[in-house]
Design an enzyme around this catalytic site. Structure first.
Site, PDB file in Angstrom:
ATOM      1  N   ASP A 206       7.515  46.538  32.718  1.00 28.05           N
ATOM      2  CA  ASP A 206       6.635  47.257  33.642  1.00 28.05           C
ATOM      3  C   ASP A 206       6.289  48.637  33.092  1.00 28.05           C
ATOM      4  O   ASP A 206       6.993  49.164  32.242  1.00 28.05           O
ATOM      5  CB  ASP A 206       7.354  47.455  34.982  1.00 28.05           C
ATOM      6  CG  ASP A 206       7.252  46.229  35.852  1.00 28.05           C
ATOM      7  OD1 ASP A 206       6.442  45.357  35.530  1.00 28.05           O
ATOM      8  OD2 ASP A 206       7.995  46.158  36.846  1.00 28.05           O
ATOM      9  N   LYS A 228       1.671  47.410  36.032  1.00 29.65           N
ATOM     10  CA  LYS A 228       1.038  47.294  37.349  1.00 29.65           C
ATOM     11  C   LYS A 228       0.789  48.715  37.813  1.00 29.65           C
ATOM     12  O   LYS A 228       1.604  49.309  38.496  1.00 29.65           O
ATOM     13  CB  LYS A 228       1.952  46.536  38.307  1.00 29.65           C
ATOM     14  CG  LYS A 228       1.998  45.064  38.007  1.00 29.65           C
ATOM     15  CD  LYS A 228       2.734  44.316  39.082  1.00 29.65           C
ATOM     16  CE  LYS A 228       4.198  44.212  38.762  1.00 29.65           C
ATOM     17  NZ  LYS A 228       4.994  43.619  39.803  1.00 29.65           N
ATOM     18  N   MET A 343       6.252  54.543  47.039  1.00 31.41           N
ATOM     19  CA  MET A 343       4.818  54.214  46.964  1.00 31.41           C
ATOM     20  C   MET A 343       4.068  54.797  48.167  1.00 31.41           C
ATOM     21  O   MET A 343       3.168  54.168  48.712  1.00 31.41           O
ATOM     22  CB  MET A 343       4.626  52.690  46.917  1.00 31.41           C
ATOM     23  CG  MET A 343       5.258  52.054  45.689  1.00 31.41           C
ATOM     24  SD  MET A 343       5.086  50.275  45.635  1.00 31.41           S
ATOM     25  CE  MET A 343       6.361  49.769  46.761  1.00 31.41           C
TER      26      MET A 343
HETATM   27  C1  LIG Z   1       6.903  49.155  42.727  1.00 31.90           C
HETATM   28  S1  LIG Z   1       8.079  50.341  43.235  1.00 31.90           S
HETATM   29  C2  LIG Z   1       9.445  49.841  42.286  1.00 31.90           C
HETATM   30  C3  LIG Z   1      10.731  50.472  42.694  1.00 31.90           C
HETATM   31  C4  LIG Z   1      11.852  50.151  41.765  1.00 31.90           C
HETATM   32  N1  LIG Z   1      12.128  48.741  41.731  1.00 31.90           N
HETATM   33  C5  LIG Z   1      13.145  50.903  42.100  1.00 31.90           C
HETATM   34  O1  LIG Z   1      14.141  50.298  42.518  1.00 31.90           O
HETATM   35  O2  LIG Z   1      13.162  52.130  41.903  1.00 31.90           O
HETATM   36  C6  LIG Z   1       7.474  51.778  42.422  1.00 31.90           C
HETATM   37  C7  LIG Z   1       7.800  53.036  43.190  1.00 31.90           C
HETATM   38  O3  LIG Z   1       9.133  53.441  42.964  1.00 31.90           O
HETATM   39  C8  LIG Z   1       9.210  54.840  43.021  1.00 31.90           C
HETATM   40  N2  LIG Z   1       9.684  55.323  41.714  1.00 31.90           N
HETATM   41  C9  LIG Z   1      10.028  54.583  40.666  1.00 31.90           C
HETATM   42  N3  LIG Z   1      10.486  55.367  39.655  1.00 31.90           N
HETATM   43  C10 LIG Z   1      10.413  56.623  40.095  1.00 31.90           C
HETATM   44  C11 LIG Z   1      10.746  57.885  39.558  1.00 31.90           C
HETATM   45  N4  LIG Z   1      11.258  58.007  38.323  1.00 31.90           N
HETATM   46  N5  LIG Z   1      10.556  58.986  40.304  1.00 31.90           N
HETATM   47  C12 LIG Z   1      10.079  58.891  41.552  1.00 31.90           C
HETATM   48  N6  LIG Z   1       9.739  57.726  42.120  1.00 31.90           N
HETATM   49  C13 LIG Z   1       9.916  56.605  41.410  1.00 31.90           C
HETATM   50  C14 LIG Z   1       7.828  55.358  43.335  1.00 31.90           C
HETATM   51  O4  LIG Z   1       7.721  55.477  44.732  1.00 31.90           O
HETATM   52  C15 LIG Z   1       6.984  54.233  42.798  1.00 31.90           C
HETATM   53  O5  LIG Z   1       5.700  54.249  43.388  1.00 31.90           O
END
Ligand SMILES: C[S@@+](CC[C@H](N)C(=O)[O-])C[C@H]1O[C@@H](n2cnc3c(N)ncnc32)[C@H](O)[C@@H]1O
Length: 413
Positions: A206, A228, A343
């Protein structure tokens, strides 16, 4: 006189091993004995809480007193984990009389068996004895462990590196691992996740996975970019599923590397079902999710004693009034604890307005953490009433996590 030890792999399943002592040394030794299936008898007047928990869980037997010779009845091995040299020597003497090997934590020279430094890779166990010097053994063990992390597959031994022709010796062939890569810092992947990554033939990644992890892949690894991008063009999930299945059925070991944890808004479940339907075995390796790690990286504990007794993780990718939304924002507004929104930036104004409309105070502390755990992390501290506007002003962008609740200032604003 010293002579070289004779190495053995003891098969302890169901066999009685006596551990004398209930302190720190015993706490370290007992787990490996239990892992080997040994029938452990612990002899000690007192236990550490960790040992007590194993006793309470029914994992081993404990007699709460000092050692008596009859404790070695039926024993195959005894580990002496007491400081008192006289008590230890008396166990040694009984063990010698009964021809039971005796490991001594207090005095290696008085022992009839030594415990090696160990590294385990699936079914392979490497044990190193350092000629009586445990530090030397550990140094060698660490070097071997690093080497094996690259060369060994969990189900067997890979071929030599130059003989590897794309399938890591074939031992991992035809499989998929759904691996959580963690929130952003490449060091926040799990040890198991990293090991599987080093063994992959194909990596399907991803956009949010740490780039440095990909940088370390072997040159012959096929890297499939399954980006994505939020609100932008996305590769159909069906297509990703198909790639996983096709590559695995062609004999490759495929690592599906996903940001955070594969099952937290990660569509990992769909990928697992697709693989299962095609008969492809899947290993799931959980990851450090941004929903907890992003607040932590900003100095926000999602629970804090006396402040929050719950935290709720919710997706804000749909506006609260969207017909397809599965989130009860009105109910969430009635909670006192911590709300973590993933998100949620695009809909932040609507989300905060809805929470306030249903009773959550606009003065509730709120924070936005962008690109948490990376070198470009940004943190905004605000309130529920102001956070949406301030996020726009500060030009904060995805990926970001929004945290709402008193924990935001629990460790100081
Ligand atoms: C599709 S979701 C996936 C979440 C992921 N599976 C997890 O457990 O962190 C993507 C969202 O995770 C959050 N996210 C992921 N990595 C991040 C980071 N390093 N800092 C802040 N938000 C993050 C944001 O809200 C982003 O839009």
């Amino acid at each position: 006189m010293t002579s070289n030890p004779y190495p053995l792999g003891l098969r302890l399943h169901g066999r009685r091993v006596v551990v004398v002592g209930g302190g720190a040394v015993a706490t370290r030794r007992v787990p490996a004995l239990l892992d080997a299936g040994a029938d452990v008898l612990l002899v000690a007047p007192e236990l550490t809480p960790a040992l007590r928990a194993r006793v309470d869980a029914g994992r081993l037997h404990w007699v709460s007193r000092r050692f008596v010779p009859e404790d070695l009845d039926g024993a195959w091995l005894v580990q002496v984990a007491v400081d008192d040299p006289i008590a230890a020597a008396s166990v040694s003497a009984v063990a010698a009389e009964r021809r039971v090997f005796c490991v001594r934590a207090d005095d290696r020279t008085a022992a009839t068996a030594w415990t090696p430094a160990v590294t385990r890779h699936g079914p392979v166990t490497v044990a190193v004895l350092g000629g009586g010097d445990p530090r030397r053994a550990m140094t060698v063990r660490d070097a071997v462990r690093d080497l094996l992390a690259v060369r060994l597959a969990p189900d067997g031994i890979a071929g030599p590196p130059d003989a590897s022709t794309g399938t890591t010796g074939g031992m991992q062939a035809g499989r998929v691992a759904l691996v959580g890569a963690g929130p952003g810092d490449p060091e926040l992947i799990t040890v198991k996740g990293w090991r599987l990554l080093t063994e992959a033939d194909v990596v399907v990644a991803d956009r949010l996975v740490p780039g440095l992890l990909l940088d370390e892949l072997r040159p012959d690894v096929e890297l499939v970019d399954a980006s994505k991008i939020p609100y932008g063009p996305s590769r159909a999930q069906e297509e990703i599923n198909q790639i996983l299945v096709d590559r695995a059925l062609a004999g490759a070991f495929v690592v599906r590397l996903k940001g955070g944890d594969p099952y937290v808004f990660g569509r990992g479940g769909e990928e697992l079902l697709a693989c299962a339907a095609a008969g492809v075995p899947v290993t799931v390796v959980p990851g450090v999710t941004s929903s907890i790690a992003a607040p932590a990286a900003a100095g926000i504990p999602v629970t804090h004693r006396g402040v929050a007794h719950e935290f709720t993780v919710v997706s804000g990718h749909l506006a609260p009034d969207a017909p397809a939304s599965l989130v009860r924002w009105d109910a969430l507004a009635g909670l006192h604890g911590t709300l973590v929104i993933l998100m949620g930036l695009k809909n932040l104004a609507a989300i905060t307005a809805t929470l306030i409309a249903h009773g959550r105070s606009p003065a509730t502390p709120a924070a936005v953490v962008q690109e948490a755990t990376t070198g470009t992390q940004r943190v905004l501290r605000s309130t529920l009433g102001a956070v949406a506007a301030e996020t726009l002003t500060a030009d904060l962008r995805p990926p970001a996590v929004v945290v709402v609740g008193d924990v935001v200032n629990a460790l100081g604003a």
